[in-house]
Design an enzyme around this catalytic site. Structure first.
Site, PDB file in Angstrom:
ATOM      1  N   CYS A 112       0.815  -1.231   0.000  1.00 10.44           N
ATOM      2  CA  CYS A 112       0.000   0.000   0.000  1.00 10.44           C
ATOM      3  C   CYS A 112       0.842   1.272   0.000  1.00 10.44           C
ATOM      4  CB  CYS A 112      -0.936   0.015   1.190  1.00 10.44           C
ATOM      5  SG  CYS A 112      -1.954  -1.440   1.250  1.00 10.44           S
ATOM      6  N   HIS A 236      -3.467   6.845   3.192  1.00 13.83           N
ATOM      7  CA  HIS A 236      -3.854   5.575   2.564  1.00 13.83           C
ATOM      8  C   HIS A 236      -5.225   5.171   3.112  1.00 13.83           C
ATOM      9  CE1 HIS A 236      -4.113   1.533   1.305  1.00 13.83           C
ATOM     10  NE2 HIS A 236      -3.723   0.995   2.450  1.00 13.83           N
ATOM     11  N   ASN A 266     -10.251  -0.696   0.579  1.00 20.48           N
ATOM     12  CA  ASN A 266      -8.796  -0.542   0.537  1.00 20.48           C
ATOM     13  C   ASN A 266      -8.298  -1.067  -0.821  1.00 20.48           C
ATOM     14  OD1 ASN A 266      -6.034  -0.750   0.783  1.00 20.48           O
ATOM     15  ND2 ASN A 266      -6.068  -1.795   2.769  1.00 20.48           N
TER      16      ASN A 266
HETATM   17  N1  ACO Z   1     -17.805  -9.155  10.189  1.00 21.87           N
HETATM   18  C1  ACO Z   1     -18.163  -9.416  11.451  1.00 21.87           C
HETATM   19  N2  ACO Z   1     -17.288  -9.698  12.426  1.00 21.87           N
HETATM   20  C2  ACO Z   1     -15.988  -9.708  12.103  1.00 21.87           C
HETATM   21  C3  ACO Z   1     -15.539  -9.430  10.806  1.00 21.87           C
HETATM   22  C4  ACO Z   1     -16.512  -9.147   9.827  1.00 21.87           C
HETATM   23  N3  ACO Z   1     -16.196  -8.867   8.559  1.00 21.87           N
HETATM   24  N4  ACO Z   1     -14.200  -9.497  10.783  1.00 21.87           N
HETATM   25  C5  ACO Z   1     -13.807  -9.801  12.037  1.00 21.87           C
HETATM   26  N5  ACO Z   1     -14.885  -9.933  12.839  1.00 21.87           N
HETATM   27  C6  ACO Z   1     -14.917 -10.261  14.258  1.00 21.87           C
HETATM   28  C7  ACO Z   1     -13.668 -10.961  14.716  1.00 21.87           C
HETATM   29  O1  ACO Z   1     -13.762 -12.353  14.454  1.00 21.87           O
HETATM   30  C8  ACO Z   1     -13.679 -10.673  16.207  1.00 21.87           C
HETATM   31  O2  ACO Z   1     -14.544 -11.555  16.830  1.00 21.87           O
HETATM   32  P1  ACO Z   1     -14.113 -12.245  18.215  1.00 21.87           P
HETATM   33  O3  ACO Z   1     -13.910 -11.106  19.178  1.00 21.87           O
HETATM   34  O4  ACO Z   1     -15.293 -13.102  18.521  1.00 21.87           O
HETATM   35  O5  ACO Z   1     -12.862 -12.993  17.920  1.00 21.87           O
HETATM   36  C9  ACO Z   1     -14.328  -9.284  16.284  1.00 21.87           C
HETATM   37  O6  ACO Z   1     -14.959  -9.064  15.019  1.00 21.87           O
HETATM   38  C10 ACO Z   1     -13.351  -8.157  16.551  1.00 21.87           C
HETATM   39  O7  ACO Z   1     -12.203  -8.338  15.764  1.00 21.87           O
HETATM   40  P2  ACO Z   1     -10.981  -7.347  15.834  1.00 21.87           P
HETATM   41  O8  ACO Z   1      -9.882  -7.888  14.968  1.00 21.87           O
HETATM   42  O9  ACO Z   1     -10.691  -6.960  17.243  1.00 21.87           O
HETATM   43  O10 ACO Z   1     -11.612  -6.063  15.117  1.00 21.87           O
HETATM   44  P3  ACO Z   1     -10.925  -4.704  14.908  1.00 21.87           P
HETATM   45  O11 ACO Z   1     -11.734  -3.654  15.529  1.00 21.87           O
HETATM   46  O12 ACO Z   1      -9.464  -4.768  15.187  1.00 21.87           O
HETATM   47  O13 ACO Z   1     -11.086  -4.515  13.329  1.00 21.87           O
HETATM   48  C11 ACO Z   1      -9.892  -4.741  11.288  1.00 21.87           C
HETATM   49  C12 ACO Z   1     -10.544  -5.473  12.450  1.00 21.87           C
HETATM   50  C13 ACO Z   1     -10.927  -3.925  10.583  1.00 21.87           C
HETATM   51  C14 ACO Z   1      -9.319  -5.800  10.335  1.00 21.87           C
HETATM   52  C15 ACO Z   1      -8.770  -3.842  11.837  1.00 21.87           C
HETATM   53  O14 ACO Z   1      -7.932  -4.571  12.682  1.00 21.87           O
HETATM   54  C16 ACO Z   1      -7.939  -3.236  10.747  1.00 21.87           C
HETATM   55  O15 ACO Z   1      -8.419  -2.439   9.970  1.00 21.87           O
HETATM   56  N6  ACO Z   1      -6.643  -3.550  10.710  1.00 21.87           N
HETATM   57  C17 ACO Z   1      -5.762  -3.003   9.686  1.00 21.87           C
HETATM   58  C18 ACO Z   1      -5.949  -3.786   8.436  1.00 21.87           C
HETATM   59  C19 ACO Z   1      -5.333  -3.128   7.245  1.00 21.87           C
HETATM   60  O16 ACO Z   1      -5.341  -1.933   7.102  1.00 21.87           O
HETATM   61  N7  ACO Z   1      -4.824  -3.962   6.339  1.00 21.87           N
HETATM   62  C20 ACO Z   1      -4.337  -3.543   5.089  1.00 21.87           C
HETATM   63  C21 ACO Z   1      -2.985  -2.933   5.167  1.00 21.87           C
HETATM   64  S1  ACO Z   1      -2.533  -2.242   3.691  1.00 21.87           S
HETATM   65  C22 ACO Z   1      -1.842  -3.387   2.599  1.00 21.87           C
HETATM   66  O17 ACO Z   1      -0.673  -3.527   2.487  1.00 21.87           O
HETATM   67  C23 ACO Z   1      -2.746  -4.222   1.739  1.00 21.87           C
END
Ligand code: ACO
Length: 311
Positions: A112, A236, A266
């Site tokens: 990214c 980003h 994203n």
């Molecule tokens: N729908 C419903 N529930 C979900 C989903 C979904 N799509 N995805 C995860 N959950 C659940 C999880 O299983 C978890 O459940 P649990 O507590 O029973 O285990 C709960 O939601 C909370 O999960 P968290 O991981 O704590 O959620 P968080 O608030 O951290 O959000 C997210 C997750 C959105 C992925 C966040 O961590 C994030 O944005 N991280 C950065 C990701 C990113 O930017 N990646 C790309 C980088 S750029 C590149 O190089 C491509």
């Protein structure tokens, strides 16, 4: 001589996939996706369009917008982690499609942050007078490496392309400062294995919040500017909560930050150039505005640029 952007273009596939569409194929809800990420819908490319086709559509617009001919391009840099195939590069495919017969071409793999890496590579060639016109494309067809059964990743990404032609610009405009970085020890948090994206969302989130804020401040320092000098922030577009943390770090009001994540999800290397195009078209970026661009991604990689807009 300063290097700056002299033409921009974008392409996003027509097919819109909403959060409600995803609710039907996996255990998720529109409410969860919107509140945790800010994403409402994303674009998904058709089977017959690969990464180089998306890149071509955006590049054509950028070249026309720069008022140059493809034969005037000296170098093509394509930032992508989803090339059509390992080689030839998407850059070379694009060189042929465009008829850019005088251009060298290569791809940049910095996830990214790839568009930031591409712009800073281009800056070196322009400022030392080696090349005049450099085409940089940030492009991804992430849908082809997505596991549609993994709700942790499938809801986050989209396909698209953004392009810029860089060249010499007037004194005081163009790139004023930059910072690029990497930390391979964090590679395990975001990678591709067996053709599928794997991610430790929480670790990436923590890294992103820290890095976006620190890099934004660092590039302003390097440019001899302060938070008060910033007219517009283009982070980003990964997650609205990460973007908001960068905005708050710069103490900017909401209207001074680009927000396109709700429309496209994203799009990795394409997210910053797509946002540039949308914000210029919306009249939010104007000549002599001081823009901070900041990205992070798999690698781990990061990059930030301060640019004064205009030719
Ligand atoms: N729908 C419903 N529930 C979900 C989903 C979904 N799509 N995805 C995860 N959950 C659940 C999880 O299983 C978890 O459940 P649990 O507590 O029973 O285990 C709960 O939601 C909370 O999960 P968290 O991981 O704590 O959620 P968080 O608030 O951290 O959000 C997210 C997750 C959105 C992925 C966040 O961590 C994030 O944005 N991280 C950065 C990701 C990113 O930017 N990646 C790309 C980088 S750029 C590149 O190089 C491509």
């Amino acid at each position: 001589m300063n290097a700056g952007i002299i033409g921009i273009g974008k392409y996003v596939p027509e097919k819109v996939v909403t959060n409600h569409d995803l609710e039907k194929i996996m255990d998720t809800t529109d409410e969860w996706i919107r509140t945790r990420t800010g994403i409402e819908e994303r674009r998904i490319a058709p089977d017959h369009m690969d990464t180089s086709d998306l890149a071509y559509e955006a590049a054509k617009v950028a070249i026309e917008n720069a008022s140059i001919h493809p034969e005037e391009i000296d170098l093509i840099l394509v930032a992508t982690v989803t090339p059509d195939q390992p080689f030839p590069s998407v850059g070379c495919m694009l060189q042929e499609k465009l008829g850019a017969k005088n251009a060298a071409a290569m791809d940049i793999s910095a996830a990214c942050a790839g568009f930031m890496y591409g712009m800073i590579t281009a800056k070196q060639f322009i400022e030392n007078n080696a090349y005049k016109h450099i085409l940089i494309v940030g492009v991804e067809k992430l849908s082809k490496i997505m596991n549609w059964e993994d709700r942790n990743t499938a809801v986050l990404f989209g396909d698209g392309a953004g392009a810029a032609v860089m060249g010499p610009v007037s004194k005081d405009r163009g790139i004023l400062s930059f910072e690029l970085g990497s930390d391979g020890s964090g590679g395990k948090h975001l990678y591709q294995e067996k053709d599928i994206i794997q991610m430790n969302g929480r670790e990436v989130f923590k890294f992103a919040v820290r890095q976006m804020g620190e890099s934004s401040i660092a590039v302003l320092d390097k440019a001899g500017l302060t938070k008060e000098d910033v007219d517009f922030l283009i982070p980003h577009q990964a997650n609205i909560r990460i973007m908001e943390s960068a905005r708050q770090r710069l103490e900017l009001p909401e209207e001074k930050m680009s927000k396109t994540v709700h429309k496209y999800g994203n799009t990795s290397a394409a997210s910053i150039p797509i946002s540039i195009v949308d914000e210029v078209e919306a009249g939010k970026i104007n000549d002599d505005d001081v823009i901070v661009m900041v990205g992070f991604g798999g690698g781990l990689t990061w990059g930030a640029i301060v640019m004064k807009w205009g030719k």
